[in-house]
Scaffold this motif. Structure first.
Motif, PDB file in Angstrom:
ATOM      1  N   PHE A   6       0.829  -1.206   0.000  1.00 28.50           N
ATOM      2  CA  PHE A   6       0.000   0.000   0.000  1.00 28.50           C
ATOM      3  C   PHE A   6       0.864   1.257   0.000  1.00 28.50           C
ATOM      4  N   LEU A   7       1.927   1.257   0.798  1.00 27.17           N
ATOM      5  CA  LEU A   7       2.808   2.426   0.872  1.00 27.17           C
ATOM      6  C   LEU A   7       3.493   2.692  -0.465  1.00 27.17           C
ATOM      7  N   PHE A   8       3.879   1.624  -1.161  1.00 26.93           N
ATOM      8  CA  PHE A   8       4.490   1.807  -2.476  1.00 26.93           C
ATOM      9  C   PHE A   8       3.473   2.365  -3.470  1.00 26.93           C
ATOM     10  N   ARG A   9       2.249   1.845  -3.440  1.00 23.53           N
ATOM     11  CA  ARG A   9       1.214   2.356  -4.347  1.00 23.53           C
ATOM     12  C   ARG A   9       0.909   3.818  -4.047  1.00 23.53           C
ATOM     13  N   TRP A  10       0.811   4.135  -2.762  1.00 24.01           N
ATOM     14  CA  TRP A  10       0.546   5.511  -2.329  1.00 24.01           C
ATOM     15  C   TRP A  10       1.663   6.447  -2.789  1.00 24.01           C
ATOM     16  N   SER A  11       2.910   6.026  -2.583  1.00 25.41           N
ATOM     17  CA  SER A  11       4.053   6.837  -3.006  1.00 25.41           C
ATOM     18  C   SER A  11       4.079   6.992  -4.523  1.00 25.41           C
ATOM     19  N   HIS A  12       3.760   5.915  -5.221  1.00 23.49           N
ATOM     20  CA  HIS A  12       3.746   5.936  -6.681  1.00 23.49           C
ATOM     21  C   HIS A  12       2.744   6.970  -7.196  1.00 23.49           C
ATOM     22  N   LEU A  14       1.546   9.613  -5.489  1.00 22.11           N
ATOM     23  CA  LEU A  14       1.986  10.963  -5.118  1.00 22.11           C
ATOM     24  C   LEU A  14       3.081  11.467  -6.055  1.00 22.11           C
ATOM     25  N   PHE A  15       4.065  10.616  -6.324  1.00 20.03           N
ATOM     26  CA  PHE A  15       5.122  11.013  -7.259  1.00 20.03           C
ATOM     27  C   PHE A  15       4.539  11.263  -8.651  1.00 20.03           C
ATOM     28  N   GLY A  16       3.597  10.407  -9.048  1.00 19.96           N
ATOM     29  CA  GLY A  16       2.991  10.553 -10.365  1.00 19.96           C
ATOM     30  C   GLY A  16       2.207  11.843 -10.502  1.00 19.96           C
ATOM     31  N   ILE A  17       1.478  12.220  -9.454  1.00 16.57           N
ATOM     32  CA  ILE A  17       0.746  13.487  -9.477  1.00 16.57           C
ATOM     33  C   ILE A  17       1.713  14.649  -9.659  1.00 16.57           C
ATOM     34  N   THR A  18       2.823  14.597  -8.933  1.00 13.17           N
ATOM     35  CA  THR A  18       3.829  15.658  -9.043  1.00 13.17           C
ATOM     36  C   THR A  18       4.390  15.731 -10.456  1.00 13.17           C
ATOM     37  N   TRP A  19       4.778  14.583 -10.984  1.00 18.27           N
ATOM     38  CA  TRP A  19       5.401  14.530 -12.309  1.00 18.27           C
ATOM     39  C   TRP A  19       4.445  14.980 -13.405  1.00 18.27           C
ATOM     40  N   ILE A  20       3.290  14.335 -13.492  1.00 20.70           N
ATOM     41  CA  ILE A  20       2.368  14.641 -14.582  1.00 20.70           C
ATOM     42  C   ILE A  20       1.764  16.028 -14.402  1.00 20.70           C
ATOM     43  N   GLY A  21       1.577  16.440 -13.149  1.00 24.39           N
ATOM     44  CA  GLY A  21       1.098  17.799 -12.913  1.00 24.39           C
ATOM     45  C   GLY A  21       2.057  18.837 -13.461  1.00 24.39           C
ATOM     46  N   MET A  22       3.351  18.633 -13.221  1.00 25.59           N
ATOM     47  CA  MET A  22       4.353  19.560 -13.756  1.00 25.59           C
ATOM     48  C   MET A  22       4.439  19.463 -15.276  1.00 25.59           C
ATOM     49  N   LEU A  23       4.283  18.254 -15.810  1.00 25.03           N
ATOM     50  CA  LEU A  23       4.276  18.082 -17.268  1.00 25.03           C
ATOM     51  C   LEU A  23       3.161  18.905 -17.898  1.00 25.03           C
ATOM     52  N   TRP A  59      12.481  15.037 -10.650  1.00 29.69           N
ATOM     53  CA  TRP A  59      12.539  14.139  -9.501  1.00 29.69           C
ATOM     54  C   TRP A  59      11.192  13.484  -9.232  1.00 29.69           C
ATOM     55  N   GLY A  60      10.114  14.145  -9.639  1.00 27.24           N
ATOM     56  CA  GLY A  60       8.816  13.469  -9.610  1.00 27.24           C
ATOM     57  C   GLY A  60       8.816  12.287 -10.556  1.00 27.24           C
ATOM     58  N   ALA A  61       9.432  12.477 -11.733  1.00 22.65           N
ATOM     59  CA  ALA A  61       9.558  11.378 -12.694  1.00 22.65           C
ATOM     60  C   ALA A  61      10.400  10.248 -12.123  1.00 22.65           C
ATOM     61  N   MET A  62      11.495  10.604 -11.466  1.00 15.34           N
ATOM     62  CA  MET A  62      12.369   9.591 -10.875  1.00 15.34           C
ATOM     63  C   MET A  62      11.630   8.783  -9.811  1.00 15.34           C
ATOM     64  N   GLY A  63      10.921   9.470  -8.923  1.00 13.71           N
ATOM     65  CA  GLY A  63      10.187   8.780  -7.871  1.00 13.71           C
ATOM     66  C   GLY A  63       9.098   7.879  -8.427  1.00 13.71           C
TER      67      GLY A  63
END
Length: 208
Positions: A6-12, A14-23, A59-63
Motif C-alpha cells: 500500500f505504501l508503495f502504491r501511495w508513493s507511486h 503521489l510522485f505521479g501526481i507531481t510529475w504529470i502535474g508539472m508536465l 525528480w517526480g519522474a524519478m520517484g
C-alpha cells in the motif's frame, strides 16, 4: 507485505501526481506565458521559476519510475497486457525527461552553453510526446487491476495485439526524438491526440 505494498502504491501515486502535474503545467500554462511575457518577465521566469519547476518535474519522474519498478516486482497485482504497456509508456516518458527534456532545457534556459533555440525545440518535441503518452499510461494504471478476457488477459508478448502496440509506441517514440510535432503543436491538439491514442490502444488490445 500488504502494508508495504500500500505504501508503495501511495508513493507511486503521489510522485505521479507531481510529475504529470508539472508536465501539464509546462505544456498547458508555462509555454503560453513564455510567448506573451515581457522580456523582463521572461528573463525572470527562465532564471527563477523554470529551474525550480524542472527540479520537481524530473525528480517526480524519478520517484514515479522507481516506485513503479519496485511495485512490478514486489507488489502482487494482475500482470496483464495493460500493466506492461503502461510500464513501457511510463519508462519511455521517464527516459525522455532525463535524457532529452532536462539536458536540452538546461541549454534552452542558459544554464549550459549551446544552441538554445535548437535545444528548446528538442525539449518541446519530447515534452509534447510525453503528454501524448500520459492519458494511455494512466488508463493502463487503472485498467491493470482488473482481470478477464481480451486486452485484460494475462501477458502474451507474441499476441498480435501486443506486437501492434509495441510497433505503434516505437514509431511514436522515434518521432519524439527525430520527428515533428504535427497535431501536437497546440494544447488542444496534444490533448485530443492523447485521447485518440488511448482509444486506439484499447481497441488494439481488445480486438486483435
Amino acid at each position: 507485505m500488504e502494508v508495504l505494498g500500500f505504501l508503495f502504491r501511495w508513493s507511486h501515486v503521489l510522485f505521479g501526481i507531481t510529475w504529470i502535474g508539472m508536465l501539464y503545467y509546462f505544456n498547458f500554462v508555462q509555454g503560453g506565458y513564455f510567448k506573451q511575457a515581457s522580456p523582463e518577465g521572461l528573463a525572470d521566469a527562465k532564471a527563477k521559476l523554470a529551474p525550480s519547476a524542472l527540479w520537481w518535474f524530473r525528480w517526480g519522474a524519478m520517484g514515479t519510475f522507481l516506485t513503479g519498478v519496485i511495485m512490478l516486482y514486489t507488489v502482487p497485482s494482475a500482470m496483464n497486457n495493460y500493466i506492461y504497456i503502461g510500464s513501457i509508456f511510463g519508462t519511455l516518458m521517464f527516459l525522455n525527461v532525463w535524457l532529452v527534456i532536462w539536458p536540452n532545457q538546461q541549454v534552452a534556459l542558459g544554464m549550459k552553453d549551446g544552441d538554445a533555440a535548437a535545444a528548446g525545440a528538442k525539449a518541446l518535441l519530447a515534452s509534447r510526446h510525453n503528454v501524448l503518452f500520459s492519458a494511455p499510461m494512466v488508463f493502463c494504471m487503472l485498467a491493470s487491476g482488473h482481470g478477464g478476457a481480451g486486452g485484460w488477459a494475462a501477458l502474451d508478448w507474441s499476441a498480435p495485439s501486443m506486437l501492434a502496440m509495441l510497433a505503434i509506441i516505437a514509431l511514436l517514440e522515434i518521432n519524439a526524438l527525430k520527428g515533428k510535432q504535427g497535431p501536437l503543436t497546440t494544447v488542444n491538439g496534444v490533448i485530443g491526440s492523447s485521447l485518440v491514442l488511448t482509444a486506439v490502444m484499447v481497441a488494439v488490445l481488445n480486438i486483435l
